[in-house]
Design a protein around this motif. Structure first.
Motif, PDB file in Angstrom:
ATOM      1  N   PRO A 206      -0.263  -1.242  13.091  1.00  0.00           N
ATOM      2  CA  PRO A 206      -1.002   0.031  13.100  1.00  0.00           C
ATOM      3  C   PRO A 206      -0.088   1.234  12.876  1.00  0.00           C
ATOM      4  N   SER A 207       1.111   1.194  13.447  1.00  0.00           N
ATOM      5  CA  SER A 207       2.058   2.298  13.252  1.00  0.00           C
ATOM      6  C   SER A 207       2.530   2.364  11.806  1.00  0.00           C
ATOM      7  N   MET A 208       2.761   1.212  11.205  1.00  0.00           N
ATOM      8  CA  MET A 208       3.162   1.177   9.800  1.00  0.00           C
ATOM      9  C   MET A 208       2.081   1.803   8.927  1.00  0.00           C
ATOM     10  N   LEU A 209       0.840   1.461   9.222  1.00  0.00           N
ATOM     11  CA  LEU A 209      -0.277   1.986   8.442  1.00  0.00           C
ATOM     12  C   LEU A 209      -0.421   3.492   8.630  1.00  0.00           C
ATOM     13  N   ASP A 210      -0.212   3.975   9.848  1.00  0.00           N
ATOM     14  CA  ASP A 210      -0.294   5.417  10.108  1.00  0.00           C
ATOM     15  C   ASP A 210       0.759   6.173   9.310  1.00  0.00           C
ATOM     16  N   LEU A 211       1.948   5.606   9.198  1.00  0.00           N
ATOM     17  CA  LEU A 211       3.008   6.267   8.439  1.00  0.00           C
ATOM     18  C   LEU A 211       2.685   6.310   6.946  1.00  0.00           C
ATOM     19  N   VAL A 212       2.024   5.260   6.457  1.00  0.00           N
ATOM     20  CA  VAL A 212       1.587   5.276   5.058  1.00  0.00           C
ATOM     21  C   VAL A 212       0.561   6.387   4.853  1.00  0.00           C
ATOM     22  N   LYS A 213      -0.387   6.482   5.769  1.00  0.00           N
ATOM     23  CA  LYS A 213      -1.407   7.526   5.675  1.00  0.00           C
ATOM     24  C   LYS A 213      -0.792   8.917   5.721  1.00  0.00           C
ATOM     25  N   SER A 214       0.322   9.024   6.448  1.00  0.00           N
ATOM     26  CA  SER A 214       0.992  10.328   6.577  1.00  0.00           C
ATOM     27  C   SER A 214       1.864  10.664   5.376  1.00  0.00           C
ATOM     28  N   GLY A 215       1.987   9.750   4.425  1.00  0.00           N
ATOM     29  CA  GLY A 215       2.747  10.024   3.216  1.00  0.00           C
ATOM     30  C   GLY A 215       4.210   9.690   3.302  1.00  0.00           C
ATOM     31  N   VAL A 216       4.613   8.877   4.319  1.00  0.00           N
ATOM     32  CA  VAL A 216       6.032   8.582   4.505  1.00  0.00           C
ATOM     33  C   VAL A 216       6.555   7.597   3.461  1.00  0.00           C
ATOM     34  N   GLY A 217       5.795   6.565   3.171  1.00  0.00           N
ATOM     35  CA  GLY A 217       6.284   5.579   2.221  1.00  0.00           C
ATOM     36  C   GLY A 217       5.367   4.380   2.075  1.00  0.00           C
ATOM     37  N   LEU A 218       5.913   3.315   1.488  1.00  0.00           N
ATOM     38  CA  LEU A 218       5.163   2.094   1.216  1.00  0.00           C
ATOM     39  C   LEU A 218       5.242   1.123   2.400  1.00  0.00           C
ATOM     40  N   SER A 219       4.265   0.223   2.460  1.00  0.00           N
ATOM     41  CA  SER A 219       4.291  -0.814   3.481  1.00  0.00           C
ATOM     42  C   SER A 219       3.547  -2.037   2.973  1.00  0.00           C
ATOM     43  N   LEU A 220       3.844  -3.164   3.586  1.00  0.00           N
ATOM     44  CA  LEU A 220       3.151  -4.414   3.290  1.00  0.00           C
ATOM     45  C   LEU A 220       1.997  -4.558   4.270  1.00  0.00           C
ATOM     46  N   VAL A 221       0.792  -4.824   3.760  1.00  0.00           N
ATOM     47  CA  VAL A 221      -0.411  -4.879   4.594  1.00  0.00           C
ATOM     48  C   VAL A 221      -1.280  -6.049   4.138  1.00  0.00           C
ATOM     49  N   ARG A 222      -1.931  -6.704   5.088  1.00  0.00           N
ATOM     50  CA  ARG A 222      -2.858  -7.774   4.734  1.00  0.00           C
ATOM     51  C   ARG A 222      -3.923  -7.265   3.754  1.00  0.00           C
ATOM     52  N   GLU A 223      -4.306  -8.105   2.820  1.00  0.00           N
ATOM     53  CA  GLU A 223      -5.212  -7.706   1.741  1.00  0.00           C
ATOM     54  C   GLU A 223      -6.512  -7.107   2.265  1.00  0.00           C
ATOM     55  N   SER A 224      -7.099  -7.720   3.284  1.00  0.00           N
ATOM     56  CA  SER A 224      -8.364  -7.214   3.810  1.00  0.00           C
ATOM     57  C   SER A 224      -8.223  -5.801   4.360  1.00  0.00           C
ATOM     58  N   ILE A 225      -7.102  -5.539   5.026  1.00  0.00           N
ATOM     59  CA  ILE A 225      -6.853  -4.204   5.574  1.00  0.00           C
ATOM     60  C   ILE A 225      -6.550  -3.226   4.448  1.00  0.00           C
TER      61      ILE A 225
ATOM     62  N   VAL B 275       0.839  -1.195   0.000  1.00  0.00           N
ATOM     63  CA  VAL B 275       0.000   0.000   0.000  1.00  0.00           C
ATOM     64  C   VAL B 275       0.873   1.244   0.000  1.00  0.00           C
ATOM     65  N   ALA B 276       0.380   2.274  -0.669  1.00  0.00           N
ATOM     66  CA  ALA B 276       1.103   3.537  -0.798  1.00  0.00           C
ATOM     67  C   ALA B 276       0.194   4.679  -0.353  1.00  0.00           C
ATOM     68  N   PRO B 277       0.777   5.831  -0.027  1.00  0.00           N
ATOM     69  CA  PRO B 277      -0.031   6.981   0.398  1.00  0.00           C
ATOM     70  C   PRO B 277      -1.006   7.443  -0.684  1.00  0.00           C
ATOM     71  N   GLN B 278      -2.003   8.154  -0.254  1.00  0.00           N
ATOM     72  CA  GLN B 278      -2.972   8.737  -1.170  1.00  0.00           C
ATOM     73  C   GLN B 278      -2.245   9.639  -2.175  1.00  0.00           C
ATOM     74  N   GLY B 279      -2.618   9.516  -3.426  1.00  0.00           N
ATOM     75  CA  GLY B 279      -2.007  10.345  -4.452  1.00  0.00           C
ATOM     76  C   GLY B 279      -0.788   9.726  -5.120  1.00  0.00           C
ATOM     77  N   TRP B 280      -0.400   8.531  -4.700  1.00  0.00           N
ATOM     78  CA  TRP B 280       0.791   7.886  -5.264  1.00  0.00           C
ATOM     79  C   TRP B 280       0.451   6.893  -6.385  1.00  0.00           C
ATOM     80  N   LYS B 281      -0.717   6.952  -6.929  1.00  0.00           N
ATOM     81  CA  LYS B 281      -1.121   5.958  -7.916  1.00  0.00           C
ATOM     82  C   LYS B 281      -0.152   5.892  -9.081  1.00  0.00           C
ATOM     83  N   ASN B 282       0.253   7.032  -9.608  1.00  0.00           N
ATOM     84  CA  ASN B 282       1.161   7.033 -10.755  1.00  0.00           C
ATOM     85  C   ASN B 282       2.537   6.485 -10.407  1.00  0.00           C
ATOM     86  N   ARG B 283       2.882   6.504  -9.119  1.00  0.00           N
ATOM     87  CA  ARG B 283       4.206   6.032  -8.705  1.00  0.00           C
ATOM     88  C   ARG B 283       4.251   4.508  -8.534  1.00  0.00           C
TER      89      ARG B 283
END
Length: 291
Positions: A223-242, A167-175
């Motif tokens: 949860p911390s990894m996901l928060d950092l993704v939401k904050s625009g820091v970078g990519l992370s591996l996340v379970r598909e359902s999440i 998963v990547a931050p919002q707005g990173w689709k082209n990346r």
């Protein structure tokens, strides 16, 4: 047709003699003979023919024998399961847990464990799956949940398979759209310690491509990894359902060209798998995840 008749049928087939079968069953020969006659009458088939050497299966009898044997084996397993529920287990069982309770069905598991073995006390210790593996190996934990397949020194039960997305931050689709692992390695990554499944999966995957991911943060909680993704820091591996949930609610972007799969397992040391408490826990979990 009943279980007693099937048992007589299987015993005669194995012994090849009505006399020896009666001895094995601790019954009289006329009683066993009557059971076979009743079974043949119920089926409308001849199961045996008499020969100078004893009892020989007919073609119909030979075809039905495997089915009867499976019924006998299933009844034996049923009795063993019932006996296990009545057996008294006591003492302490240290269990290693990972991820969130809902995903590993922890509540349902503990409910069954308490109902079946009220004198067995449990201690729960939460951590990353690699930590659980090491604690089981050292004896600090008796059993635990693990992500992936452990080594041969461990007894394990695979509970379910699932997928991880990037998963990547919002707005990173082209990346990230259409990008493979080497291309994604050039983007900033939120990394995790060696004890985590994220680390094991990503290290193996990037290693196959001889790619070095750009690590910008080290985090040990999902949860911390996901928060950092939401904050625009970078990519992370996340379970598909999440990942699907967060994409819908918060607009996170899922890399559409890559994914990784693993399984949720329950483990114990192989040399301890016959211990009553450990054997009982594995049986309960197997039944729970099949239901």
């Amino acid at each position: 047709m009943d279980f007693i008749q099937l048992r007589a049928f299987v015993t005669i087939a194995r012994e090849g003699s009505l006399t020896r079968a009666a001895e094995r069953l601790h019954l009289t020969q006329p009683a066993v003979s009557l059971q076979i006659k009743s079974l043949q009458s119920a089926l409308g088939l001849q199961l045996f023919t008499r020969t100078p050497k004893g009892m020989t299966l007919t073609d119909d009898g030979a075809k039905l024998l495997p089915f009867a044997e499976r019924v006998i084996e299933s009844m034996a397993e049923f009795r063993q399961g019932a006996d296990a529920l009545h057996s008294t287990l006591s003492g302490r069982l240290a269990i290693g847990t990972i991820l969130d309770p809902e995903f590993i069905r922890l509540g349902a598991f503990l409910k069954r464990l308490v109902e079946s073995y009220p004198q067995l006390s449990t201690e729960l210790h939460h951590g990353m799956s690699g930590w659980v593996l090491q604690q089981v190996k050292s004896g600090e934990l008796d059993v635990g949940y693990y992500l992936g397949t452990p080594g041969k020194e461990y007894h394990h039960q695979a509970l379910t398979s699932f997928t991880y997305n990037v998963v990547a931050p919002q707005g990173w689709k082209n990346r990230v759209a259409g990008k493979d692992w080497p291309a994604l390695a050039a983007l900033p990554w939120i990394w995790s310690p060696p004890e985590s499944v994220h680390n094991r999966l990503l290290t193996k995957t990037f290693g196959q491509y001889k790619a070095m991911p750009k690590k910008v943060a080290l985090v040990d909680q999902e949860p911390s990894m996901l928060d950092l993704v939401k904050s625009g820091v970078g990519l992370s591996l996340v379970r598909e359902s999440i990942a699907l949930r967060e994409a819908h609610i918060h607009g996170l972007v899922i890399a559409d060209a890559v994914s990784l799969s693993t399984e949720l397992s329950f483990i114990a040391l192989a040399k301890r798998k016959q211990e009553p408490a450990i054997d009982a826990v594995f049986a309960l979990l197997k039944a729970l995840w099949r239901s």
